[in-house]
Scaffold this motif. Structure first.
Motif, short mmCIF file in Angstrom:
data_model
loop_
_atom_site.label_atom_id
_atom_site.label_comp_id
_atom_site.label_asym_id
_atom_site.label_seq_id
_atom_site.Cartn_x
_atom_site.Cartn_y
_atom_site.Cartn_z
N THR A 1 0.87 -1.28 -0.14
CA THR A 1 0.11 -0.05 -0.09
C THR A 1 0.70 1.36 -0.06
OG1 THR A 1 -0.18 0.28 2.37
CG2 THR A 1 -1.76 -1.36 1.49
N HIS A 2 0.20 2.35 0.32
CA HIS A 2 1.04 3.79 0.46
C HIS A 2 2.05 3.66 1.47
CE1 HIS A 2 -2.09 3.75 3.59
NE2 HIS A 2 -1.71 5.01 3.88
N PHE B 1 5.28 2.69 -0.38
CA PHE B 1 5.68 3.60 -1.30
C PHE B 1 6.37 4.82 -0.43
CE2 PHE B 1 3.46 1.20 -4.45
CZ PHE B 1 3.91 1.49 -5.64
N ILE C 1 -1.86 5.72 -2.70
CA ILE C 1 -0.81 5.63 -3.14
C ILE C 1 -0.40 6.80 -4.29
CG2 ILE C 1 0.82 4.34 -4.85
CD1 ILE C 1 -0.30 1.82 -3.68
#
Length: 275
Positions: free
Chosen positions: A180-181, A184, A210
């Motif tokens: 998920t975010h 990142f 994201i």
């Protein structure tokens, strides 16, 4: 198959029993009937994106790639070697390969890949929670470095942070939804050179969080909502029904796509924001 398949919260079948085997033979045997093809769809896209990133860099040094959810190094195999995904299916599902011990397969695959290595091959770093899979990819020479870490739960190790600092292009074909975010954000915090992101994302999986992280790190993202790329056949009618529901909830139309029996992805290309 070992036991009944489980599903993700979105109703997607999980294939956990093939993701972290000592080698990729079970992976290819299991996914062949489902016509899993997104690495094939990504092969030319990643090569084109890499060429553009290299031209942007303006030096003779190769661009280092970080492949997220790298598994057994399949994207690296297709990027850096004169091979197709069909070649890999044929290789790993053959009777000859099935008869080998893991050690024999490793030695065979070293030669298999070395003899097909492209002159324009670039360094590829792999990130995946599957330690056995990444170890195989390292041993046969598909990955230059590999990190079996879960950035959804833990911050990146010092070694991974150092590696990410050399990365100019991040790629992912099958991992959004599993990562998920959080992943990142951790990775982009560690970058030291301008980084591009090339991500294939299932139409059933939300990407907004994201996108927000990419934006916060100075990356602009483009996608063609009319262009889709097939991923694989559904494993059963329940998986298809769940996928159609997710696509409808996202405000998209499954007609001619998921409604016909296959997962589809969109390509998101992110680049540093122009001043």
């Amino acid at each position: 198959m070992t036991g009944a398949r489980t599903t993700t919260p979105a109703g997607k079948t999980r294939f956990d029993d093939i993701y972290d085997e000592p080698d990729p033979r079970a992976y290819f045997r299991t996914l062949a009937p489902l016509e899993y093809e997104i690495p094939h769809q990504a092969q030319d896209v990643f090569r084109d994106t890499l060429a553009q990133r290299s031209a942007e860099r303006g030096t003779h040094l190769p661009v280092t790639i970080l492949d997220l959810c790298c598994s057994y190094g399949i994207n690296a195999a297709l990027l850096n070697h004169d091979l197709t995904l069909a070649d890999l299916y044929a290789h790993y599902t053959s009777a000859e390969t099935a008869a080998l011990t893991r050690g024999e397969l490793i030695e065979s695959d070293k030669e298999f890949y070395a003899s097909r290595r492209r002159a324009d091959a670039v360094p590829v770093i792999g990130l995946d929670t599957a330690e056995n899979a990444t170890r195989y990819a390292l041993e046969v020479g598909l990955l230059d470095e590999a990190y079996a870490e879960n950035l959804e739960r833990h911050p990146p190790s010092a070694g991974l942070r150092d590696a990410v600092g050399r990365v100019g292009l991040i790629t992912v074909t099958g991992g959004i939804g599993y990562i998920t975010h959080h992943t990142f954000d951790a990775l982009l915090d560690a970058t030291r050179v301008p980084v591009w992101v090339s991500a294939f994302v299932l139409r059933t999986v939300p990407f907004k969080e994201i996108l927000a992280v990419l934006d916060a790190h100075g990356l602009d993202t483009e996608t063609d909502p009319e262009r889709t790329y097939p991923q694989r056949l559904f494993s059963d009618p329940t998986e298809q029904s769940n996928a159609v529901d997710q696509v409808l909830k996202a405000g998209d139309d499954p007609t001619g796509l998921e409604a016909e029996g296959r997962y589809y992805t969109r390509l998101y290309q992110s680049r540093p924001r122009s001043a």
